[in-house]
Design an enzyme around this catalytic site. Structure first.
Site, PDB file in Angstrom:
ATOM      1  N   SER A 122      -0.969  -2.364  -2.656  1.00  0.00           N
ATOM      2  CA  SER A 122      -1.448  -1.444  -3.702  1.00  0.00           C
ATOM      3  C   SER A 122      -1.367  -2.090  -5.079  1.00  0.00           C
ATOM      4  O   SER A 122      -2.279  -1.966  -5.900  1.00  0.00           O
ATOM      5  CB  SER A 122      -0.592  -0.167  -3.715  1.00  0.00           C
ATOM      6  OG  SER A 122      -0.856   0.612  -2.590  1.00  0.00           O
ATOM      7  N   ARG A 182      -4.470  -3.422  -7.712  1.00  0.00           N
ATOM      8  CA  ARG A 182      -4.518  -2.974  -9.109  1.00  0.00           C
ATOM      9  C   ARG A 182      -4.465  -4.160 -10.057  1.00  0.00           C
ATOM     10  O   ARG A 182      -5.146  -4.167 -11.087  1.00  0.00           O
ATOM     11  CB  ARG A 182      -3.383  -1.975  -9.377  1.00  0.00           C
ATOM     12  CG  ARG A 182      -3.675  -0.593  -8.773  1.00  0.00           C
ATOM     13  CD  ARG A 182      -2.426   0.246  -8.656  1.00  0.00           C
ATOM     14  NE  ARG A 182      -2.693   1.606  -8.180  1.00  0.00           N
ATOM     15  CZ  ARG A 182      -2.972   1.932  -6.910  1.00  0.00           C
ATOM     16  NH1 ARG A 182      -3.035   0.984  -5.977  1.00  0.00           N
ATOM     17  NH2 ARG A 182      -3.186   3.190  -6.571  1.00  0.00           N
ATOM     18  N   ARG A 192     -14.746   6.941   6.434  1.00  0.00           N
ATOM     19  CA  ARG A 192     -13.665   7.604   5.689  1.00  0.00           C
ATOM     20  C   ARG A 192     -14.215   8.481   4.559  1.00  0.00           C
ATOM     21  O   ARG A 192     -15.245   8.165   3.968  1.00  0.00           O
ATOM     22  CB  ARG A 192     -12.690   6.546   5.166  1.00  0.00           C
ATOM     23  CG  ARG A 192     -12.005   5.824   6.329  1.00  0.00           C
ATOM     24  CD  ARG A 192     -11.059   4.779   5.865  1.00  0.00           C
ATOM     25  NE  ARG A 192      -9.934   5.346   5.140  1.00  0.00           N
ATOM     26  CZ  ARG A 192      -9.022   4.612   4.527  1.00  0.00           C
ATOM     27  NH1 ARG A 192      -9.107   3.301   4.542  1.00  0.00           N
ATOM     28  NH2 ARG A 192      -8.028   5.195   3.900  1.00  0.00           N
ATOM     29  N   GLN A 251      -5.425   7.025  -4.663  1.00  0.00           N
ATOM     30  CA  GLN A 251      -6.744   6.417  -4.867  1.00  0.00           C
ATOM     31  C   GLN A 251      -7.636   7.345  -5.676  1.00  0.00           C
ATOM     32  O   GLN A 251      -8.368   6.914  -6.567  1.00  0.00           O
ATOM     33  CB  GLN A 251      -7.368   6.086  -3.512  1.00  0.00           C
ATOM     34  CG  GLN A 251      -6.551   5.029  -2.766  1.00  0.00           C
ATOM     35  CD  GLN A 251      -7.017   4.797  -1.343  1.00  0.00           C
ATOM     36  OE1 GLN A 251      -7.838   5.538  -0.817  1.00  0.00           O
ATOM     37  NE2 GLN A 251      -6.485   3.768  -0.711  1.00  0.00           N
ATOM     38  N   ASP A 256       2.034   5.613   4.630  1.00  0.00           N
ATOM     39  CA  ASP A 256       1.585   4.478   5.434  1.00  0.00           C
ATOM     40  C   ASP A 256       2.610   4.071   6.490  1.00  0.00           C
ATOM     41  O   ASP A 256       2.336   3.196   7.315  1.00  0.00           O
ATOM     42  CB  ASP A 256       1.281   3.278   4.515  1.00  0.00           C
ATOM     43  CG  ASP A 256       0.063   3.546   3.639  1.00  0.00           C
ATOM     44  OD1 ASP A 256      -0.796   4.347   4.040  1.00  0.00           O
ATOM     45  OD2 ASP A 256      -0.014   2.952   2.544  1.00  0.00           O
ATOM     46  N   LYS A 265      -7.245   7.940   7.686  1.00  0.00           N
ATOM     47  CA  LYS A 265      -6.879   6.551   7.374  1.00  0.00           C
ATOM     48  C   LYS A 265      -7.819   5.582   8.111  1.00  0.00           C
ATOM     49  O   LYS A 265      -8.858   5.999   8.601  1.00  0.00           O
ATOM     50  CB  LYS A 265      -5.406   6.312   7.723  1.00  0.00           C
ATOM     51  CG  LYS A 265      -4.463   7.090   6.810  1.00  0.00           C
ATOM     52  CD  LYS A 265      -4.584   6.584   5.376  1.00  0.00           C
ATOM     53  CE  LYS A 265      -3.867   7.476   4.396  1.00  0.00           C
ATOM     54  NZ  LYS A 265      -4.152   7.095   3.008  1.00  0.00           N
TER      55      LYS A 265
HETATM   56  C1  S3P Z   1      -3.133   3.539  -1.700  1.00  0.00           C
HETATM   57  C2  S3P Z   1      -2.956   4.871  -1.582  1.00  0.00           C
HETATM   58  C3  S3P Z   1      -2.702   5.554  -0.319  1.00  0.00           C
HETATM   59  C4  S3P Z   1      -2.393   4.578   0.825  1.00  0.00           C
HETATM   60  C5  S3P Z   1      -3.242   3.358   0.800  1.00  0.00           C
HETATM   61  C6  S3P Z   1      -3.131   2.644  -0.533  1.00  0.00           C
HETATM   62  C7  S3P Z   1      -3.338   2.984  -3.052  1.00  0.00           C
HETATM   63  O1  S3P Z   1      -3.795   6.359  -0.002  1.00  0.00           O
HETATM   64  O2  S3P Z   1      -2.507   5.207   2.081  1.00  0.00           O
HETATM   65  O3  S3P Z   1      -2.844   2.478   1.831  1.00  0.00           O
HETATM   66  O4  S3P Z   1      -3.219   1.755  -3.215  1.00  0.00           O
HETATM   67  O5  S3P Z   1      -3.612   3.750  -3.981  1.00  0.00           O
HETATM   68  P1  S3P Z   1      -4.025   7.775  -0.756  1.00  0.00           P
HETATM   69  O6  S3P Z   1      -5.125   7.591  -1.721  1.00  0.00           O
HETATM   70  O7  S3P Z   1      -4.342   8.699   0.363  1.00  0.00           O
HETATM   71  O8  S3P Z   1      -2.748   8.126  -1.480  1.00  0.00           O
END
Ligand code: S3P
Length: 440
Positions: free
Chosen positions: A25, A29, A129, A176, A323, A350
């Site tokens: 993550s 970013r 998704r 996200q 996760d 997911k």
């Molecule tokens: C992530 C947020 C999570 C996570 C994903 C990475 C991110 O999803 O499951 O692997 O980097 O912002 P969500 O958007 O459902 O929180």
């Protein structure tokens, strides 16, 4: 075409210290925010995986100049020159986000302020998704999507220099979604506020100030004020807690193991699995040793625990173990009594339907597992023995692939995992990292 990998039992307990690759993550970013910023950022510790390479590829197509080289420890380090105030350039082909939901969903916010027309697409899994959760608030801000009602990629986005600031009550806790709205909000006039039903991971709120952009963040609310200018910065990505969770589970399940995992992100929004394992009676503890920017990092000590017991994981903890549910479910399968993960419906959205994948795999191990409403129940068996000849299906999902690999690594019999190569999305060297912790 079948692509099975045989996973052999480890020849002894895990011991010593280990490091995990950079946080996925935070790596996304670092690449994406640096691409948006004015000037040249220096970033290091970046995860070298298929997902992060998807982010690198799309920002390059949009005009950022990425010069990241592999380092000895397997991470990427180098520079990203952002498009800054000039904005991204009109790409001449669709942007392929591969398997990466984070790339696709964050891009939607990044593209919002720019009057270019960009088609986003991805692999079969990503195209299944849900995307409406992101397009809905961005449309309120003035962004156009085609088809307007689409919930799935490919989607074509046209941004606007005239973005409206909004206050948005998100229907689900999703970092996200939150990040996309905040990134768009940086370019709108006024304050954009995102309220969440539960706190999702907060890497965006912690990282934006590094780029010179203040954010205000409460427990379930995040705000930015625009118009703002992002400036290049230097940052280092700590190890991925979600990858560490697999090494932790290996140590917990392999008799005699005792390990320390170093240099790992200890952001509380990401280490809910440590809290859950403590409640199951695991011998585990984390130690914060410093900060990378505003992100806490440190080490996790964990030892084999013979007497794990089931526990209830309330819905409000879900975002912090999002996760890790597959690997926690495998640990729960070895614990005495029932474990219930409450409010986990989001796992269906997911890389694959992870509830179904968990149930199918645990049933192969003879474990009683069932769902009731949005809750997942697992009745563990402390005497669980892995039968000969099992084949598990990763369903092309990296975290499912690693979960079933642990069955073979920590159990009595080898197992086969179909499409184990999916691990390349987040942890390409998972298998060798675990195996190298078995010291001669
Ligand atoms: C992530 C947020 C999570 C996570 C994903 C990475 C991110 O999803 O499951 O692997 O980097 O912002 P969500 O958007 O459902 O929180």
């Amino acid at each position: 075409m079948s692509n099975k990998t045989t996973i052999e039992p480890l020849q002894g307990p895990l011991s010593g210290t280990a490091r995990v690759p950079g946080d996925k993550s935070i790596s996304h970013r670092a690449v994406l925010f640096s691409a948006m910023a004015e000037g040249t950022s220096h970033i290091s510790g970046v995860l070298d995986s298929e997902d992060v390479r998807s982010s690198i590829a799309v920002v390059t197509q949009l005009g950022a100049v990425v010069d990241l080289e592999p380092c000895e420890d397997g991470s990427l380090a180098g520079t990203v020159r952002g498009w800054g105030q000039a904005g991204p350039t009109q790409p001449d082909a669709p942007l392929d986000c591969g398997n990466s939901g984070t790339t696709a969903r964050l891009l939607m916010g990044m593209l919002a302020p720019w009057p270019i027309q960009v088609t986003l697409t991805g692999d079969d899994s990503l195209r299944r998704r849900p995307m409406r959760r992101n397009t809905a608030p961005l449309m309120k801000m003035g962004v156009q999507f085609k088809p307007a009602e689409a919930d799935h990629l490919p989607i074509t986005e046209t941004g606007t220099a005239d973005l409206r600031a909004i206050t948005y009550d998100a229907p689900m806790a999703s970092a996200q979604l939150k990040t996309a709205v905040l990134l768009a909000g940086l370019y709108a006039h006024g304050t954009t506020t995102l309220n969440e039903p539960a706190p999702s991971r907060n890497h965006t709120e912690l990282m934006l100030p590094e780029y010179g952009v203040p954010t205000t963040a409460g427990t379930r609310v995040a705000e930015v004020s625009g118009p703002a200018v992002m400036h290049a910065c230097d940052l280092h990505v700590p190890g991925d807690a979600s990858s560490a969770a697999f090494l932790v589970a290996a140590a917990l399940l392999k008799r005699g193991s005792s390990v320390r995992i170093e240099g790992v992100s200890l952001n509380p929004a990401r280490i809910g699995f440590v809290r859950t394992l403590e409640r199951m009676g695991a011998d585990i503890a984390e130690h914060v040793e410093g900060h990378e920017g505003k992100e806490p990092f440190g080490s996790i000590d964990v030892s084999f625990t013979a007497s794990l017991h089931g526990c209830e994981v309330p819905a409000q903890h879900f975002a912090s173990i999002l996760d890790e549910v597959p690997v926690l479910a495998l640990v729960a399968a070895h614990a005495r009594g029932v474990t219930v993960f409450k409010g986990v419906a989001e796992l269906r959205a997911k890389e694959t339907d992870r509830i179904q994948a968990i149930m199918e795999g645990l049933e192969k191990l003879g474990i009683d597992v069932w769902e009731e409403g949005d809750n997942l129940y697992i009745e563990g068996d402390p005497h669980l023995r892995v039968p000969e000849g099992l084949t598990f299906d990763s369903k092309g999902d990296h975290r499912i692939a690693m979960t079933w690999a642990l069955v073979g690594l920590c159990g009595e019999a080898s197992v086969a995992v179909d499409d184990f190569a999916a691990v390349a999305v987040s942890y390409p060297n998972f298998l060798t990292d675990v195996e190298s912790m078995v010291r001669a």
